[in-house]
Motif scaffolding. Structure first.
Motif, PDB file in Angstrom:
ATOM      1  N   ASP A  96       0.753  -1.310  -0.044  1.00 27.92           N
ATOM      2  CA  ASP A  96       0.067   0.152   0.109  1.00 27.92           C
ATOM      3  C   ASP A  96       0.844   1.217   0.169  1.00 27.92           C
ATOM      4  O   ASP A  96       0.649   2.415  -0.455  1.00 27.92           O
ATOM      5  N   ASP A  97       2.060   1.364   0.522  1.00 24.77           N
ATOM      6  CA  ASP A  97       3.037   2.245   0.592  1.00 24.77           C
ATOM      7  C   ASP A  97       4.501   1.782   0.425  1.00 24.77           C
ATOM      8  O   ASP A  97       4.547   0.648   0.813  1.00 24.77           O
ATOM      9  N   TYR A  98       5.307   2.556   0.186  1.00 18.24           N
ATOM     10  CA  TYR A  98       6.744   2.168   0.142  1.00 18.24           C
ATOM     11  C   TYR A  98       7.682   3.195   0.747  1.00 18.24           C
ATOM     12  O   TYR A  98       7.490   4.342   0.470  1.00 18.24           O
ATOM     13  N   LEU A  99       8.509   2.755   1.477  1.00 22.70           N
ATOM     14  CA  LEU A  99       9.384   3.542   2.177  1.00 22.70           C
ATOM     15  C   LEU A  99      10.696   3.136   1.965  1.00 22.70           C
ATOM     16  O   LEU A  99      11.263   2.022   2.233  1.00 22.70           O
ATOM     17  N   THR A 100      11.641   4.090   1.508  1.00 19.71           N
ATOM     18  CA  THR A 100      13.074   3.686   1.098  1.00 19.71           C
ATOM     19  C   THR A 100      13.940   3.986   2.469  1.00 19.71           C
ATOM     20  O   THR A 100      13.756   4.878   2.980  1.00 19.71           O
ATOM     21  N   LYS A 101      15.009   2.997   2.532  1.00 18.54           N
ATOM     22  CA  LYS A 101      15.852   2.974   3.748  1.00 18.54           C
ATOM     23  C   LYS A 101      16.885   3.897   3.088  1.00 18.54           C
ATOM     24  O   LYS A 101      17.276   3.631   2.152  1.00 18.54           O
ATOM     25  N   PRO A 102      17.404   4.832   3.849  1.00 19.83           N
ATOM     26  CA  PRO A 102      17.255   4.846   5.584  1.00 19.83           C
ATOM     27  C   PRO A 102      16.110   5.759   5.608  1.00 19.83           C
ATOM     28  O   PRO A 102      15.819   6.899   4.853  1.00 19.83           O
ATOM     29  N   TYR A 103      15.331   5.508   6.497  1.00 14.38           N
ATOM     30  CA  TYR A 103      13.978   6.482   6.810  1.00 14.38           C
ATOM     31  C   TYR A 103      14.174   7.159   8.164  1.00 14.38           C
ATOM     32  O   TYR A 103      14.917   6.543   9.134  1.00 14.38           O
ATOM     33  N   ALA A 104      13.532   8.227   8.485  1.00 15.13           N
ATOM     34  CA  ALA A 104      13.164   8.687   9.546  1.00 15.13           C
ATOM     35  C   ALA A 104      12.079   8.247  10.064  1.00 15.13           C
ATOM     36  O   ALA A 104      11.239   7.585   9.546  1.00 15.13           O
ATOM     37  N   PHE A 105      12.159   7.782  11.735  1.00 13.88           N
ATOM     38  CA  PHE A 105      11.085   6.997  12.437  1.00 13.88           C
ATOM     39  C   PHE A 105       9.902   7.780  12.055  1.00 13.88           C
ATOM     40  O   PHE A 105       8.663   7.170  12.064  1.00 13.88           O
ATOM     41  N   SER A 106      10.162   9.051  12.171  1.00 11.29           N
ATOM     42  CA  SER A 106       8.770   9.886  12.035  1.00 11.29           C
ATOM     43  C   SER A 106       7.989   9.893  10.772  1.00 11.29           C
ATOM     44  O   SER A 106       6.889   9.692  10.651  1.00 11.29           O
ATOM     45  N   GLU A 107       8.867   9.377   9.747  1.00  8.27           N
ATOM     46  CA  GLU A 107       8.312   9.245   8.493  1.00  8.27           C
ATOM     47  C   GLU A 107       7.425   7.975   8.392  1.00  8.27           C
ATOM     48  O   GLU A 107       6.287   7.763   8.014  1.00  8.27           O
ATOM     49  N   LEU A 108       7.993   6.827   8.919  1.00  7.64           N
ATOM     50  CA  LEU A 108       7.533   5.447   8.970  1.00  7.64           C
ATOM     51  C   LEU A 108       6.390   5.665   9.767  1.00  7.64           C
ATOM     52  O   LEU A 108       5.308   5.215   9.327  1.00  7.64           O
ATOM     53  N   GLN A 109       6.396   6.289  11.010  1.00  6.25           N
ATOM     54  CA  GLN A 109       4.984   6.584  11.591  1.00  6.25           C
ATOM     55  C   GLN A 109       3.947   7.392  10.957  1.00  6.25           C
ATOM     56  O   GLN A 109       2.869   7.058  11.093  1.00  6.25           O
ATOM     57  N   ALA A 110       4.465   8.486  10.294  1.00  7.65           N
ATOM     58  CA  ALA A 110       3.394   9.087   9.678  1.00  7.65           C
ATOM     59  C   ALA A 110       2.745   8.155   8.511  1.00  7.65           C
ATOM     60  O   ALA A 110       1.528   8.302   8.286  1.00  7.65           O
ATOM     61  N   ARG A 111       3.416   7.561   7.742  1.00 13.19           N
ATOM     62  CA  ARG A 111       3.083   6.702   6.779  1.00 13.19           C
ATOM     63  C   ARG A 111       2.017   5.721   7.302  1.00 13.19           C
ATOM     64  O   ARG A 111       1.064   5.310   6.614  1.00 13.19           O
ATOM     65  N   LEU A 112       2.492   5.031   8.578  1.00 13.85           N
ATOM     66  CA  LEU A 112       1.587   3.760   9.172  1.00 13.85           C
ATOM     67  C   LEU A 112       0.300   4.416   9.539  1.00 13.85           C
ATOM     68  O   LEU A 112      -0.684   3.675   9.223  1.00 13.85           O
ATOM     69  N   GLU A 113       0.196   5.460  10.087  1.00 19.56           N
ATOM     70  CA  GLU A 113      -0.978   6.280  10.418  1.00 19.56           C
ATOM     71  C   GLU A 113      -1.681   6.235   9.192  1.00 19.56           C
ATOM     72  O   GLU A 113      -2.965   6.173   9.415  1.00 19.56           O
ATOM     73  N   ALA A 114      -1.195   6.957   8.191  1.00 19.10           N
ATOM     74  CA  ALA A 114      -1.976   7.248   6.885  1.00 19.10           C
ATOM     75  C   ALA A 114      -2.584   5.961   6.328  1.00 19.10           C
ATOM     76  O   ALA A 114      -3.708   5.880   6.035  1.00 19.10           O
ATOM     77  N   LEU A 115      -1.731   4.992   6.640  1.00 19.97           N
ATOM     78  CA  LEU A 115      -2.358   3.528   6.057  1.00 19.97           C
ATOM     79  C   LEU A 115      -3.655   3.047   7.000  1.00 19.97           C
ATOM     80  O   LEU A 115      -4.552   2.523   6.292  1.00 19.97           O
ATOM     81  N   LEU A 116      -3.258   3.227   8.268  1.00 19.65           N
ATOM     82  CA  LEU A 116      -4.203   2.862   9.226  1.00 19.65           C
ATOM     83  C   LEU A 116      -5.679   3.554   9.050  1.00 19.65           C
ATOM     84  O   LEU A 116      -6.741   3.035   9.397  1.00 19.65           O
TER      85      LEU A 116
END
Lengths: 225, 461
Positions: A96-116
């Motif tokens: 559903d979404d794609y995050l390239t390493k290295p990522y900021a944790f805040s980026e991961l969290q924001a995207r996860l929230e958007a997915l949920l």
């Protein structure tokens, strides 16, 4: 909310799990593809974070397998491969979404929230509202407290994206990908300038600001109540 | 008219050489044929005349002039249609005997042989080969043969030989052109495919005809070589992907660790500032690392799968729009001048990134009050996209060096950046077969990308 992390880098997974738990999520972690397939079949999760390169069964195969079995759990793919082509492969496989390493944790969290939060009601919406700010998606106009706000087409899209994710952090990368359709990060932070212009237009004549910068993470638009 | 490309080709030159050799051989053969037919007839005529002369000489030596006259008259009577020609005259060229009306007008030759037209006693014009003698007492004697028939046959033989030579040369020439065309066609296929492969499309293979000839063997060898190169490049790419994965992991962990160690929002402690600065530094390192990988991929041509026919004006407009507020905040005029509907085959993300790098640089190095221009023009040679500024520019001696990785001018050492921006532009230009030129904008720098024209029309995205 229960999140499954499928990541073979144990230390990275440990930090991710720690950060997510601190944000109030329940977290499960598996380190290889086969184990992940067992867990997905046996348990239910609200979202998954899947690393693309895994020992045994790789991330894309896991996603294809679960989608073929009718499992619709939102999946955020993590990968060191950042080409558009790789993203497309990941999304085509059912991510559903794609995050390239290295990522900021805040980026991961924001995207996860958007997915949920991702629901099926977006398409039917004709307007968005945050506090006294209203966006008419049909006539492509904005108004705050009934007073019209002049917006350029890109500013409208920017505000629309922020309002769709109202109350949640939206990162610069998310804005670049979703508003400008760019998969690269410009050297200079041009997004800040666009946001500050937008802020000037929607908050200038009002006591309560709606558009906020979350330092080191991104931006959010929220009802000040 | 044979196209110049064919004439200049080695295949044509080779075919032409064979044609010349073959033509010469045919010429020698035809010469031999002529010599043994028409030449034989000539020799036979001379032999007959010589035999006649010997006979008459014998008569003359035995019986004198009157004997010679008798001999001539008996031969004329005997040889009504045999083609023999005789004329004996006195010193004033008045006929005494023979079947010729008058002494023909000719220049005497040293060997006494003459070919000339003349009138027979019955008034008929003939073409003759004659031998001329001056007899004692100033009598003149002509002995010859009517060679009209021989000439006709010789002409026929000569015509046949000339036409034979013309047809041979024409057929040889046509064969040379057709052979060259065929060879050039096969070579063209190999060259075209090679050019596309050199431009970075390593998945392309040279098509074989399936005849198993030398060209097919060459094609097969080239394709095998490309498979091997492709395999090696895939290996390198795989290794670099693994390196990216393995090296980014630890960096990512460091970053996450620092991010989680940040004190809660609002706590504006010195500690938080140090951590934020460290995270920013790590981001810069990671950004440079990402740029290096992008440059490597562009240089290796591995991003060609994402090529599509793009509306270059729209792409440039989007980038200009992204940077317009930044230019305005810095007190710069951003002039956008784009020819509409210019198409180019390329990778949207890489071209946008390259253009963004150029506009970013132009804004960064142009002092307040200056001007930055984004221009797109289209000519017969293809589209040209350019970014110019009114900044300090780049001295000519540094214009090649600034395209190298990590190269930074002394004057811009303190400006933010990694020295990879223009390297990425150069790699993207190379991937797209575009010519990158850094020039003096008087004042400032003008960086242009001249793209090859789009070969086939396709939907513009």
């Amino acid at each position: 909310m229960r999140i499954l992390i499928v990541e073979d880098d144990l230390e990275a997974a440990a930090y991710m799990a720690k950060g997510l738990r601190e944000s109030g999520y329940a977290v499960d972690h598996v380190a290889d593809g086969k184990e992940a397939l067992y867990r997905i079949a046996a348990e239910t999760h609200d979202a998954m974070v899947v690393d693309r390169m895994l020992p045994g069964v790789d991330g894309l195969t896991i996603i294809k397998t679960m989608r073929a079995a009718g499992n619709k759990t939102p999946v955020l793919i993590l990968s060191a491969l950042g080409d558009v082509d790789d993203r497309v492969k990941g999304l085509k496989a059912g991510g559903d979404d794609y995050l390239t390493k290295p990522y900021a944790f805040s980026e991961l969290q924001a995207r996860l929230e958007a997915l949920l939060r991702r629901g099926g009601s977006e398409a039917a919406e004709t307007s968005l509202r945050v506090a006294d700010l209203e966006l008419d998606l049909v006539s492509r106009t904005a108004a705050r407290s009934g007073r019209p706000i002049e917006l350029k087409p890109k500013e409208f899209l920017l505000l629309e994206y922020l309002m769709r994710h109202a109350g949640h952090v939206v990162t610069r990368t998310m804005l670049l990908e979703n508003v400008w359709d760019y998969s690269f990060d410009p050297q200079t932070n041009v997004i800040d300038v666009h946001i500050s212009r937008l802020r000037h237009k929607i908050d200038r004549d009002f006591d309560k600001p709606l558009l906020h910068t979350i330092r080191g993470a991104g931006y959010t638009i929220r009802d000040p109540r | 008219m044979i196209p110049g490309r064919i004439v200049r080709s080695t295949a044509f030159r080779l075919a032409f050489l064979y044609m010349a050799l073959f033509g010469t051989s045919v010429l020698v053969l035809l010469g031999f044929i002529y010599h043994s037919t028409a030449g034989f007839m000539d020799r036979q005529t001379d032999e007959t005349i010589n035999a006649e002369v010997r006979g008459l000489t014998e008569q003359y030596s035995q019986q004198g002039l009157s004997g010679l006259v008798r001999a001539i008259e008996s031969r004329v009577a005997r040889d009504k249609n045999g083609g023999g020609l005789y004329l004996l005259t006195d010193w004033k060229f008045s006929p005494l005997a023979g079947n010729l009306r008058e002494w023909p007008d000719f220049d005497a030759t040293q060997d006494g042989w003459v070919d000339t037209g003349l009138r027979e006693a019955d008034g008929e014009r003939v073409f003759a080969r004659l031998k001329y003698f001056l007899l004692p007492g100033n009598h003149h004697l002509l002995v010859g043969r009517d060679v009209a028939e021989r000439n006709t046959v010789e002409d026929l033989i000569m015509d046949a030989l000339v036409w034979g030579l013309v047809i041979t040369v024409a057929m040889g020439g046509l064969g040379a052109v057709l052979m060259t065309r065929g060879m050039l066609g096969r070579l063209d296929v190999i060259n075209r495919a090679s050019r596309e492969i050199m431009r970075g499309d390593l998945t392309r293979r040279i098509p074989a005809k399936g005849t198993g000839d030398e060209f097919d063997q060459l094609t097969g060898n080239l394709n095998d070589m490309l498979d091997r190169i492709s395999g090696l490049m895939d290996g390198v790419r795989h290794v670099s992907d693994n390196i990216a994965h393995d090296l980014r992991g630890p960096l990512n962990r460091i970053r996450t660790r620092l991010e989680l160690a940040l004190p809660e929002n609002g706590a504006d402690s010195a500690n938080r500032k140090v951590l934020e600065r460290t995270i920013a530094d790590i981001d810069e390192v990671l950004g440079a690392f990402h740029a290096i990988l992008t440059i490597s991929q562009a240089e290796a041509g591995s991003r060609r799968e994402e090529f599509a026919v793009l509306d270059l004006a729209r792409l440039a407009e989007d980038v200009a729009e992204l940077y317009e507020p930044l230019a305005e905040d810095k007190g710069l005029r951003l002039c956008v001048n784009l020819s509409p509907g210019v198409a180019v085959s390329g990778n949207r993300h890489l071209l946008s990134q390259a253009l963004a790098n150029l506009v970013d640089n132009a804004i960064k190095y142009t002092p307040s009050g200056g001007e930055v221009g984004v221009e797109l023009t289209s000519g017969p040679d293809g589209p040209e996209l350019a970014v110019r500024d009114s900044g300090p520019g780049v001295p000519p001696e540094h214009r090649q060096a600034v395209l190298e990785r990590f190269h930074r001018l002394e004057s811009s050492r303190n400006a933010p950046g990694s020295g990879l921006g223009l390297s990425l532009v150069a790699a993207v230009a190379k991937l797209h077969g575009a010519t990158l030129v850094l020039a003096d904008a008087q004042p400032g720098l003008r960086v242009s990308l001249a793209f090859p024209p789009v070969e086939q029309a396709a939907p513009i995205v």
